[in-house]
Design a protein around this motif. Sequence first.
Motif, short mmCIF file in Angstrom:
data_model
loop_
_atom_site.label_atom_id
_atom_site.label_comp_id
_atom_site.label_asym_id
_atom_site.label_seq_id
_atom_site.Cartn_x
_atom_site.Cartn_y
_atom_site.Cartn_z
N MET B 1 0.84 -1.20 0.00
CA MET B 1 0.00 0.00 0.00
C MET B 1 0.88 1.26 0.00
N TYR B 2 0.46 2.26 -0.77
CA TYR B 2 1.22 3.51 -0.79
C TYR B 2 0.42 4.61 -0.08
N ALA B 3 1.02 5.19 0.95
CA ALA B 3 0.35 6.23 1.73
C ALA B 3 1.09 7.55 1.58
N VAL B 4 0.37 8.62 1.23
CA VAL B 4 0.95 9.95 1.23
C VAL B 4 0.46 10.67 2.48
N ILE B 5 1.41 11.02 3.35
CA ILE B 5 1.08 11.71 4.60
C ILE B 5 1.40 13.18 4.41
N VAL B 6 0.43 14.04 4.59
CA VAL B 6 0.67 15.47 4.46
C VAL B 6 0.66 16.07 5.86
N GLY B 7 1.79 16.64 6.24
CA GLY B 7 1.97 17.15 7.59
C GLY B 7 2.91 16.21 8.34
N GLY B 8 4.14 16.67 8.56
CA GLY B 8 5.15 15.80 9.16
C GLY B 8 5.47 16.14 10.60
N GLY B 9 4.46 16.51 11.35
CA GLY B 9 4.65 16.73 12.79
C GLY B 9 4.75 15.40 13.51
N HIS B 24 4.72 -0.90 4.37
CA HIS B 24 4.06 -0.09 3.36
C HIS B 24 5.02 0.95 2.79
N GLU B 25 4.61 1.54 1.66
CA GLU B 25 5.39 2.61 1.05
C GLU B 25 4.80 3.94 1.50
N VAL B 26 5.68 4.89 1.80
CA VAL B 26 5.23 6.12 2.44
C VAL B 26 5.94 7.34 1.85
N SER B 27 5.20 8.45 1.69
CA SER B 27 5.82 9.76 1.50
C SER B 27 5.26 10.70 2.55
N ILE B 28 6.13 11.57 3.06
CA ILE B 28 5.67 12.55 4.05
C ILE B 28 5.96 13.94 3.49
N VAL B 29 4.91 14.75 3.35
CA VAL B 29 5.05 16.10 2.81
C VAL B 29 5.04 17.09 3.97
N GLU B 30 6.06 17.94 4.01
CA GLU B 30 6.17 18.90 5.12
C GLU B 30 6.55 20.27 4.56
N ALA B 31 5.87 21.30 5.00
CA ALA B 31 6.09 22.64 4.47
C ALA B 31 7.18 23.41 5.22
N ARG B 32 7.28 23.19 6.53
CA ARG B 32 8.23 23.97 7.33
C ARG B 32 9.65 23.46 7.06
N PRO B 33 10.56 24.36 6.62
CA PRO B 33 11.91 23.92 6.23
C PRO B 33 12.66 23.19 7.34
N GLN B 34 12.60 23.71 8.54
CA GLN B 34 13.35 23.07 9.64
C GLN B 34 12.82 21.69 9.96
N ARG B 35 11.50 21.61 9.99
CA ARG B 35 10.88 20.32 10.30
C ARG B 35 11.20 19.32 9.18
N TYR B 36 11.18 19.85 7.93
CA TYR B 36 11.51 18.99 6.79
C TYR B 36 12.92 18.44 6.93
N PHE B 43 13.87 10.05 7.21
CA PHE B 43 13.10 9.37 6.17
C PHE B 43 13.72 9.47 4.78
N GLU B 44 14.79 10.27 4.68
CA GLU B 44 15.50 10.46 3.40
C GLU B 44 14.54 10.85 2.27
N HIS B 45 14.59 10.10 1.14
CA HIS B 45 13.82 10.53 -0.02
C HIS B 45 12.31 10.45 0.21
N MET B 46 11.91 9.77 1.27
CA MET B 46 10.47 9.66 1.53
C MET B 46 9.91 10.95 2.12
N ALA B 47 10.79 11.81 2.61
CA ALA B 47 10.34 13.13 3.08
C ALA B 47 10.38 14.09 1.90
#
Lengths: 142, 219
Positions: B1-9, B24-36, B43-47
Motif C-alpha cells: 500500500m502507498y500512503a501519502v502523509i501530508v503534515g510531518g509533525g 508499506h510505502e510512504v511519502s511525508i510532505v512537510e512545508a516547514r523547512p526546519q521540520r523537513y 526518512f530520506e527521499h520519503m520526506a
Amino acid sequence: MFVVVVGCGRVGARVARDLAEDGHDVNVIDQNAEALQRLGSDFPGEFVQGVALETTVLEAAGIKRADAFVAATNGDNTNLVIAQLARDRYLVDCVIVRVLDPARAKFYEEKGLVTVCPTRSAIDRMSQALRAFATGDEEQAA
Amino acid sequence: MYAVIVGGGKVGANLGRALLRMGHEVSIVEARPQRYATLESEFEHMARHGDGTEIFVLDAAGMARADVCIAVTGDDEDNIIIGQVARDHFGVENVVARVNDPRNQQHFDLLGVAPTVCATESILSLIEHEGAPALAGAPVLAEAREPGGHRDPGGGGQPGRGHPGGRPPDAPGTLVISVLRNRVGRVAAPDTVLGAGDQVVVIAEPGQDSALMELFASE
C-alpha cells in the motif's frame, strides 16, 4: 442586496467600500481589529472581528441573510473552505472566492465555485503585453 | 500500500514510521523547512518539502497513485482542502483527515472529508466510556501519580502506577496523545508538563506497553 465580505485587506476593504457606495448593505469580517481602519471612518456597515472558520463569527456578520459572500482573506485554503460553507451550509446565492494559486483556483472553479485568481490575471496580462510587443516587433522587421 | 502523509509533525512522522514498519510505502510532505530537514535525516527521499495544499507538490509526491491520503497538518482548513484535492483531483479512494479543533468537525462533515480523527473527541469518548468494556485493549490510559496514591481509571484499561510529573516520557514507539486535567482534555504538545493526577492517553506500539508503564511508574 446584503453582502458579507471576509478579509479586510486591500482587496476586501475596497470591495466593501465600493459596494457600500453603490448603496448596498455590507458587513466585513477580519481577524485583525486594526483592519477596520482600511474601511474609513464613514463606512456604514458593521465590522466583526474574528476567525471566519467559526460559524459564530460568520453568523454574527449576518451570513444567514446574506445575498452575496466574498472570501478574500490572505489564505487560499481558508477562502476555499468558508466559500463552500457559505454556499453549502448557508445557501448564499452569490459566492465569490479569491484564490492566489491558479491550480487550486481552476480545480475549485470546476467544482462550481466562482473564483477570482489575481495571479492568473497577472500572468495573462503580462503574456498578452509581451506577445503584443513581439508581434509588433515582427511586423516592423517584415 | 502507498500512503501519502501530508503534515510531518509528531502525528505524521509516527504514522510514517508505523506504516514503514508494517511494510508499506510512504511519502511525508512537510512545508516547514526546519521540520523537513529533521524528517529528511530520518526518512530520506520519503520526506518531501513543500506546501501540501499545492496540487503540483502533491503530484510530485505521487498522490495520483496513492492508496491512501493522510491529511494531518495542524491547520483544519488545509486538511479539508488536502482531502478534497486528493479525492476529487487525484482520485484517491481513501482519505483520512485530522481535526485539530473539534468545532471544525462540522466543516469536515459538510464538505465530505471523512473519516476524521480528532484527539479531543477521542479523549472525551474515552472519558465518557470510562468503566465500560470498550476501554479494554484501547490506548493505554495511564494516570500521573497523585500524592497519597492514584485513582484507578477502571474499566480494563491499563492504569499506570503513577508518573512523577514533569515532561511526558519521550519513549521510542510511544506517543502521548492527550492529557486530561480537572476533566478538561488537551492535546499533548511538545511543551506539555504533566502534573499529579493528570490522566494521559498514550498510543504505544505492541511490546512498548511495559516500557511505558515503567516510565509512568518511576519513583
